[in-house]
Scaffold this motif. Structure first.
Motif, PDB file in Angstrom:
ATOM      1  N   ALA A 171      13.001  16.151 -19.311  1.00 48.55           N
ATOM      2  CA  ALA A 171      12.241  15.951 -18.075  1.00 48.55           C
ATOM      3  C   ALA A 171      11.986  14.465 -17.840  1.00 48.55           C
ATOM      4  O   ALA A 171      12.048  13.988 -16.702  1.00 48.55           O
ATOM      5  N   ALA A 172      11.705  13.722 -18.905  1.00 46.50           N
ATOM      6  CA  ALA A 172      11.463  12.282 -18.769  1.00 46.50           C
ATOM      7  C   ALA A 172      12.679  11.580 -18.178  1.00 46.50           C
ATOM      8  O   ALA A 172      12.554  10.705 -17.315  1.00 46.50           O
ATOM      9  N   THR A 173      13.861  12.005 -18.614  1.00 40.91           N
ATOM     10  CA  THR A 173      15.095  11.435 -18.081  1.00 40.91           C
ATOM     11  C   THR A 173      15.362  11.939 -16.670  1.00 40.91           C
ATOM     12  O   THR A 173      15.667  11.158 -15.768  1.00 40.91           O
ATOM     13  N   GLN A 174      15.246  13.236 -16.490  1.00 42.17           N
ATOM     14  CA  GLN A 174      15.524  13.879 -15.194  1.00 42.17           C
ATOM     15  C   GLN A 174      14.673  13.289 -14.071  1.00 42.17           C
ATOM     16  O   GLN A 174      15.157  13.077 -12.971  1.00 42.17           O
ATOM     17  N   PHE A 175      13.405  13.026 -14.348  1.00 41.21           N
ATOM     18  CA  PHE A 175      12.469  12.562 -13.323  1.00 41.21           C
ATOM     19  C   PHE A 175      12.145  11.075 -13.455  1.00 41.21           C
ATOM     20  O   PHE A 175      11.258  10.584 -12.770  1.00 41.21           O
ATOM     21  N   ASP A 176      12.894  10.381 -14.316  1.00 42.52           N
ATOM     22  CA  ASP A 176      12.757   8.939 -14.484  1.00 42.52           C
ATOM     23  C   ASP A 176      11.292   8.543 -14.691  1.00 42.52           C
ATOM     24  O   ASP A 176      10.752   7.679 -13.994  1.00 42.52           O
ATOM     25  N   LEU A 177      10.667   9.215 -15.658  1.00 44.58           N
ATOM     26  CA  LEU A 177       9.258   8.955 -15.918  1.00 44.58           C
ATOM     27  C   LEU A 177       9.074   7.592 -16.582  1.00 44.58           C
ATOM     28  O   LEU A 177       9.878   7.188 -17.419  1.00 44.58           O
ATOM     29  N   THR A 178       8.011   6.929 -16.205  1.00 47.29           N
ATOM     30  CA  THR A 178       7.654   5.663 -16.831  1.00 47.29           C
ATOM     31  C   THR A 178       7.012   5.970 -18.190  1.00 47.29           C
ATOM     32  O   THR A 178       6.574   7.099 -18.426  1.00 47.29           O
ATOM     33  N   PRO A 179       6.916   4.973 -19.069  1.00 49.90           N
ATOM     34  CA  PRO A 179       6.240   5.224 -20.354  1.00 49.90           C
ATOM     35  C   PRO A 179       4.816   5.782 -20.188  1.00 49.90           C
ATOM     36  O   PRO A 179       4.464   6.734 -20.897  1.00 49.90           O
ATOM     37  N   PRO A 180       4.003   5.259 -19.261  1.00 45.86           N
ATOM     38  CA  PRO A 180       2.677   5.870 -19.086  1.00 45.86           C
ATOM     39  C   PRO A 180       2.755   7.326 -18.597  1.00 45.86           C
ATOM     40  O   PRO A 180       1.935   8.162 -18.994  1.00 45.86           O
ATOM     41  N   GLU A 181       3.745   7.641 -17.778  1.00 46.49           N
ATOM     42  CA  GLU A 181       3.921   9.028 -17.328  1.00 46.49           C
ATOM     43  C   GLU A 181       4.337   9.923 -18.488  1.00 46.49           C
ATOM     44  O   GLU A 181       3.891  11.066 -18.582  1.00 46.49           O
ATOM     45  N   GLU A 182       5.191   9.408 -19.375  1.00 50.46           N
ATOM     46  CA  GLU A 182       5.591  10.187 -20.548  1.00 50.46           C
ATOM     47  C   GLU A 182       4.385  10.463 -21.446  1.00 50.46           C
ATOM     48  O   GLU A 182       4.251  11.570 -21.979  1.00 50.46           O
TER      49      GLU A 182
END
Length: 60
Positions: free
Chosen positions: A35-46
């Motif tokens: 999901a982190a890759t799929q939605f291009d999450l930032t480190p704080p979002e992760e």
């Protein structure tokens, strides 16, 4: 039980994506990484995603 959803759209979308797949693949760490890759999450979002699932586990 009501779950409070995070305000960030990417994070909400990642959680929804994980929840759609969780019954077929119970490996939450793998799903979170995808999901982190799929939605291009930032480190704080992760970190927020990890916190969301950690808090969910505690409330069960």
């Amino acid at each position: 039980m009501t779950t409070i959803m995070p305000g960030d759209k990417n994070l909400r979308n990642a959680i929804a994506w994980i929840e759609e797949r969780r019954h077929k693949d119970p490996d939450l760490k793998k799903l979170m990484a995808q999901a982190a890759t799929q939605f291009d999450l930032t480190p704080p979002e992760e970190l927020a995603l990890a916190r969301f699932y950690r808090e969910e586990a505690v409330s069960r």
